[in-house]
Design a protein around this motif. Structure first.
Motif, mmCIF file in Angstrom:
data_model
loop_
_atom_site.group_PDB
_atom_site.id
_atom_site.type_symbol
_atom_site.label_atom_id
_atom_site.label_comp_id
_atom_site.label_asym_id
_atom_site.label_seq_id
_atom_site.Cartn_x
_atom_site.Cartn_y
_atom_site.Cartn_z
ATOM 1 N N TYR A 704 17.305 -0.246 23.021
ATOM 2 C CA TYR A 704 18.463 0.475 23.308
ATOM 3 C C TYR A 704 18.589 1.878 22.477
ATOM 4 O O TYR A 704 18.308 1.683 21.127
ATOM 5 C CB TYR A 704 19.766 -0.102 23.366
ATOM 6 N N THR A 705 19.229 3.055 22.875
ATOM 7 C CA THR A 705 19.358 4.204 22.032
ATOM 8 C C THR A 705 20.765 4.526 22.421
ATOM 9 O O THR A 705 21.162 4.788 23.739
ATOM 10 C CB THR A 705 18.350 5.170 22.484
ATOM 11 N N ALA A 706 21.546 4.671 21.174
ATOM 12 C CA ALA A 706 22.980 5.166 21.662
ATOM 13 C C ALA A 706 22.928 6.732 20.875
ATOM 14 O O ALA A 706 22.586 7.151 19.910
ATOM 15 C CB ALA A 706 23.912 4.316 20.668
ATOM 16 N N ARG A 707 23.592 7.728 21.798
ATOM 17 C CA ARG A 707 23.706 8.865 21.521
ATOM 18 C C ARG A 707 25.321 9.227 21.262
ATOM 19 O O ARG A 707 25.949 8.959 22.363
ATOM 20 C CB ARG A 707 22.852 9.831 22.419
ATOM 21 N N ALA A 708 25.595 10.065 20.562
ATOM 22 C CA ALA A 708 26.897 10.672 20.228
ATOM 23 C C ALA A 708 27.167 12.080 20.722
ATOM 24 O O ALA A 708 26.102 12.899 20.527
ATOM 25 C CB ALA A 708 27.440 10.532 18.944
ATOM 26 N N TYR A 709 28.129 12.642 21.328
ATOM 27 C CA TYR A 709 28.376 13.884 21.597
ATOM 28 C C TYR A 709 29.752 14.406 21.340
ATOM 29 O O TYR A 709 30.809 13.673 21.536
ATOM 30 C CB TYR A 709 28.123 14.038 23.265
ATOM 31 N N GLU A 718 22.308 9.804 16.950
ATOM 32 C CA GLU A 718 21.281 9.212 17.761
ATOM 33 C C GLU A 718 20.949 7.846 16.894
ATOM 34 O O GLU A 718 20.689 8.290 15.793
ATOM 35 C CB GLU A 718 20.274 9.960 18.231
ATOM 36 N N GLN A 719 21.081 6.721 17.428
ATOM 37 C CA GLN A 719 20.353 5.694 16.741
ATOM 38 C C GLN A 719 19.873 4.660 17.931
ATOM 39 O O GLN A 719 20.377 4.429 18.823
ATOM 40 C CB GLN A 719 21.447 4.939 15.859
ATOM 41 N N LEU A 731 25.608 -4.794 18.193
ATOM 42 C CA LEU A 731 26.101 -3.766 17.563
ATOM 43 C C LEU A 731 25.132 -2.670 17.370
ATOM 44 O O LEU A 731 23.830 -3.215 16.907
ATOM 45 C CB LEU A 731 26.706 -3.892 16.298
ATOM 46 N N VAL A 732 25.382 -1.640 17.415
ATOM 47 C CA VAL A 732 24.499 -0.349 16.939
ATOM 48 C C VAL A 732 25.280 0.359 15.885
ATOM 49 O O VAL A 732 26.436 1.047 16.283
ATOM 50 C CB VAL A 732 24.039 0.472 18.163
ATOM 51 N N ARG A 733 24.778 0.737 14.711
ATOM 52 C CA ARG A 733 25.514 1.571 13.720
ATOM 53 C C ARG A 733 25.205 2.922 13.835
ATOM 54 O O ARG A 733 24.025 3.313 13.588
ATOM 55 C CB ARG A 733 25.433 1.088 12.464
ATOM 56 N N LEU A 734 25.883 3.704 14.420
ATOM 57 C CA LEU A 734 25.640 5.393 14.874
ATOM 58 C C LEU A 734 26.374 6.158 13.741
ATOM 59 O O LEU A 734 27.412 6.495 13.864
ATOM 60 C CB LEU A 734 26.185 5.570 16.186
ATOM 61 N N GLY A 735 25.650 6.772 12.922
ATOM 62 C CA GLY A 735 25.912 8.041 12.071
ATOM 63 C C GLY A 735 26.552 9.164 12.792
ATOM 64 O O GLY A 735 25.846 9.440 13.656
ATOM 65 N N VAL A 736 27.735 9.422 12.510
ATOM 66 C CA VAL A 736 28.577 10.493 12.941
ATOM 67 C C VAL A 736 29.358 11.248 11.820
ATOM 68 O O VAL A 736 30.196 10.577 11.180
ATOM 69 C CB VAL A 736 29.453 10.053 14.269
ATOM 70 N N SER A 737 29.232 12.642 11.588
ATOM 71 C CA SER A 737 29.801 12.923 10.547
ATOM 72 C C SER A 737 31.267 13.670 10.875
ATOM 73 O O SER A 737 32.037 13.727 10.064
ATOM 74 C CB SER A 737 28.945 14.286 9.945
ATOM 75 N N ALA A 738 31.320 13.813 12.372
ATOM 76 C CA ALA A 738 32.916 14.259 12.612
ATOM 77 C C ALA A 738 33.152 13.697 13.866
ATOM 78 O O ALA A 738 32.401 12.979 14.537
ATOM 79 C CB ALA A 738 32.970 15.812 12.440
ATOM 80 N N GLY A 739 34.395 14.122 14.320
ATOM 81 C CA GLY A 739 34.821 13.600 15.681
ATOM 82 C C GLY A 739 35.972 14.070 16.197
ATOM 83 O O GLY A 739 36.359 15.188 15.613
ATOM 84 N N PRO A 740 36.424 13.867 17.467
ATOM 85 C CA PRO A 740 35.986 12.767 18.126
ATOM 86 C C PRO A 740 34.841 12.969 19.032
ATOM 87 O O PRO A 740 34.528 14.119 19.410
ATOM 88 C CB PRO A 740 37.148 12.395 19.061
#
Length: 883
Positions: A704-709, A718-719, A731-740
């Protein structure tokens, strides 16, 4: 190859060799002429022919008519030989008492296995690129296709165009007020269908349906400006369910809430041209009579077999109590490409449970409510069952063997009221919108009796109505569900019984005729992959009149549950059930859920239930709790603790195991994952969980691949994770520097990557510094060399979510990290957790601790001490754990 299949193919080969040049017609026998031979059918035959091997007829209806003229004086089985090919239907092949066998002989409709298809589809041809829409193709809808809910490309189901609701909705009495008029500007807003996906409230995943086990659907009637009106009666049936005036929040149906939860907010919207944005999506413009499709990678429409499901029934056995249809067999036939259009009408799909719905203009007010409301229809809980694409009522000695039920839009096979001494054997059920097999009913008609569903493979379903189950058994007698393999299903695998809900208000379960039913030696795994509050074997209501004739659940191997539930779930009013000799592991919070008060008298006892001699992880102590008897069960640390013959005897018997190699449709990318949830993993990352893809389209999911937008749609993270690792941790740990940010997930296999899931709700990562509180109520249930550690999740988890537990054992072993989906789904509702600790010494005291793990770290521990059984104690009472 099973013996019955080999014999069928030999017979078919002889028939094909005898056909000669197909389609050469000879005059049909005169009316009243004697005909004693078998009947032959070919897609290239001629209905003016005589139906002999050299001169086959073309249609199943003509073959039926020839059979009808020959069955009065059978001296042997009469076989209808179906040559390989596709037999297209615009309506069902209708069979009644006149089409039955007799004199101890059957009428056998014999196909060629994978080579004989009875199809309700219409082929879509003439594909052209759509100007101005990159990647989008269209074709004229087939002649006569008024509507459909399913499209298939080379045997792979396409996804009706779907996406997030593009506006904010506020519920009204007739629908919604939208934050803008976006939907009103769609080409055909009245085509759009709102879908309300339920499930356990998890992280920031909303619960939107009518109970964790449901997924109702209602269509938009009109969108004018910001006013959205929903179709009736679907809307009222989903929002006006009658509640007891003196029991706040308790519906008279006693199943789920009285209205759509979460303010009636839909989880997503389906079936709009404007939503066509992912490979594998399609849309039928009924006004323009055109089909639109976005091909997946590697699909070439010019040479593809694209099928729109059109007919709603393929075979209908119309028996009656006075004139049953009987002694008919279907062997070596594939049934496919049928639809079911009721959910597209104003009736919609107002689900109650397991594909049963509330229907009718005032259904919410009276349907199935019997003694509890004025004008209530009886018996209690007699709601509307999902139809089957192949269906029989009042059928005796009906047989389905070596068949395939696939690419279907309702339930696969329905053996309804009055079905007697019938069999479903050696067949495959997959890619079905709803339930796989339905037996009997719950509406007070003649119960099904003596139905045997054995040695079948049911998997990859339900595809559309995700509250459906693989095998649904209503009020029945002497039914057997045995030696089936059921895997990769969205909700429960086997659902037995009905009508037990009145115990919620202290009333006895609805009387019913069920008795002597058995669920034995099935292999069930990877179940409840999408919805919650179900089980591998789920039973509800009275199962008999005593422990002798009550339901027997024996010899099954059940494991790999994903959603919140149990291995064997004895729910409301389940009385006189025996759960014995099963192997039960990897469930969420119970292997057997079994305590309900028996309200048939005022004694305060529990529903009589026997839980005996199972291998399990739960480790509950032996005892007699007011009629709930638990005895002789063994704590298992792994399959090596279980006698090999018990494990080997579950699932398909050796002669049928080639069913597992039978491929349906062209291999393709998996279905997209669902219900993506996120939680903070610290200041620079999010934890991501989701429901995995339980439909792999013929090629196992590998990862599986998780992607943040971010809010502009730019990808910011992406992880990837392997399927095996995700199964272990959830679980997938997805690095994200900011949000939401929002997150989508794709599933991958050897054929590529799925379309992305629907996006998660927005969330920003935040620092986590406050530890979780300790778990509560730790218990150590011991055997001689193993123990079950049980605990209740903490209610105060600090400033982050629980993602695991740390277990220590006083013998100095390395701490045990507990991970998995049960860690996540049990915490919000404080359902119990348990894990087995093996490698212990008999007669030894152990101290065990358990602590919750969050992004902030390992919290304080709860501690419990107990002594394992001595070898002598274990010998006297195998598997009787201490508390």
């Amino acid at each position: 190859m099973p013996t019955h299949r080999r014999a069928a193919l030999v017979t078919l080969a002889a028939a094909v060799l005898a056909l000669g040049t197909p389609g050469l017609a000879t005059p049909a026998p005169a009316v009243g002429a004697t005909a004693s031979s078998d009947v032959y059918v070919s897609p290239t035959g001629d209905d003016h022919a005589d139906g002999t091997a050299r001169h086959p007829v073309r249609t199943l209806d003509r073959a039926r008519d020839l059979v009808r003229a020959r069955v009065a004086h059978l001296r042997a089985d009469l076989t209808v030989h179906l040559a390989p090919g596709t037999y297209r239907r615009t309506g069902p092949l209708v069979l009644d008492a006149r089409d039955s066998g007799g004199n101890g002989h059957k009428v056998i409709w014999q196909g060629a296995g994978d080579g004989t298809l009875v199809s309700g589809g219409r082929r879509v041809t003439g594909w052209q690129r759509v100007p101005g829409r990159a990647g989008l193709w269209s074709a004229p809808a087939p002649r006569g296709l008024r509507d459909t809910r399913q499209l298939y490309v080379d045997g792979v189901r396409a996804q009706r165009a779907r996406g997030a609701v593009p506006v904010t909705l506020t519920q009204t009495g007739t629908g919604y007020t939208a934050s803008s008029d976006t939907i009103a500007h769609w080409k055909h807003p009245a085509d759009a269908e709102f879908v309300y996906t339920s499930g356990e409230a998890l992280w920031n995943v909303e619960r939107n349906g009518l109970g964790q086990w449901t997924e109702p659907r209602c269509r938009v009637a009109a969108a004018e400006g910001t006013t959205i009106t929903m179709t009736q009666p679907c809307w009222d049936n989903s929002n006006k369910r009658v509640e007891f005036p003196d029991i706040p929040g308790r519906t008279v149906s006693m199943v789920g809430p009285g209205r759509l939860t979460n303010g009636g907010k839909p989880s997503y919207v389906e079936n709009a041209y404007e939503l066509l944005d992912q490979p594998g999506e399609w849309y039928l413009d009924r006004s323009a009579h055109r089909v639109y499709y976005l091909p997946r990678r590697g699909e070439h429409l010019a040479g593809a077999d694209v099928e729109a499901a059109a007919a709603e029934e393929l075979v209908e056995g119309r028996g009656t109590a006075d004139a049953p249809v009987h002694d008919i067999a279907f062997r070596g036939i594939e049934f496919g490409y049928a639809t079911w259009l009721t959910p597209s009408t104003p009736e919609g799909f107002s689900e109650i449970q397991a594909g049963y719905t509330i229907t009718g203009e005032e259904g919410w007010a009276t349907q199935g409510l019997c003694q509890y409301v004025a004008g209530g229809t009886c018996p209690f809980a007699s709601w509307t069952k999902m139809t089957g694409n192949v269906t029989f009522a009042y059928g005796r000695r009906i047989e389905f063997a070596d068949d395939v039920f696939a690419h279907l839009g309702a339930s696969g096979l329905e053996l309804g009221a009055g079905s007697t001494d019938s069999t479903v054997n050696g067949s495959v059920f997959t890619d079905i919108s709803g339930n796989g097999v339905e037996i009997g009913g719950v509406d007070g008609q003649t119960p099904a009796s003596g139905v045997q569903v054995t040695d079948n493979h049911l998997y990859g379903l339900p595809r559309e109505y995700h509250g459906g189950v693989a095998i649904l058994n209503g009020y029945t007698e002497h039914d057997t569900i045995a030696h089936n393999q059921i895997d990769h299903v969205g909700y429960s695998a086997v659902s037995m019984g009905w009508g037990g809900w009145p115990d919620k208000i202290g009333d006895p379960a609805t009387p019913n005729p069920s008795h002597d039913n058995a669920v034995r030696n099935n292999l069930i795994f990877d179940y409840m992959q999408m919805l919650d509050d179900g089980g591998g074997v789920y039973t509800q209501g009275l199962t008999g009149t005593s422990m002798t004739d009550g339901e027997k659940v024996t010899g099954n191997v059940v494991h790999g549950q994903w959603g919140l539930g149990k291995s064997v779930y004895t729910d409301n009013g389940c009385t006189y059930e025996t759960v014995e000799g099963n192997v039960l592991y990897n469930a969420s919070y119970a292997n057997v859920a079994s305590r309900h008060t028996d309200y048939r008298d005022a004694l305060g006892n529990n529903d009589p239930t026997l839980v005996k001699d199972n291998w399990w992880e739960e480790g509950t102590a032996d005892g007699d709790n007011k009629g709930l008897v638990t005895t002789g069960n063994t704590i298992m640390t792994g399959l090596s603790d279980v006698p090999s013959d018990v494990v080997e005897n579950a699932g398909l018997e050796p002669a049928y195991r080639d069913l597992l190699d039978r491929r349906i449709g062209a291999p393709s990318v998996p279905e997209a994952p669902s219900r993506v949830g996120t939680a903070t993993a610290g200041a620079d990352a999010l934890w991501v969980t989701f429901n995995p893809a339980f439909v792999d389209n013929g090629s196992p999911v590998t990862g599986y691949t998780a992607r943040a937008y971010d809010a502009t749609g730019r990808q910011v993270g992406e992880q990837s994770v392997s399927a095996a690792e995700f199964e272990r941790t959830a679980l997938v740990r997805l690095g994200v520097s900011a949000g939401p940010v929002t997150v989508t997930v794709t599933a991958g296999n050897a054929h590529g990557e799925s379309a992305p899931s629907l996006a998660s709700a927005p969330l920003a990562p935040t620092a986590a510094t406050t530890l979780s509180a300790a778990p509560t109520a730790p218990r150590l249930r011991t055997a001689a060399t193993a123990a079950t550690l049980a605990w209740t999740p903490p209610t105060d988890t600090g400033d982050a979510r629980v993602t695991g537990y740390r277990v220590t054992v006083s013998d100095g072993r390395t701490p045990i990290d507990v991970t998995g989906r049960d860690v996540l789904v049990t915490q919000p509702s404080a359902k119990g957790m348990f894990r087995v600790i093996g490698g212990l010494e008999p007669g030894t005291a152990y101290t065990v601790t358990v602590a919750a793990v969050t992004a902030a770290g390992v919290g304080p521990a709860a501690t419990v001490t107990a002594t394992t059984r001595s070898t002598a104690q274990q010998g006297r009472a195998v598997g009787q754990p201490n508390r």
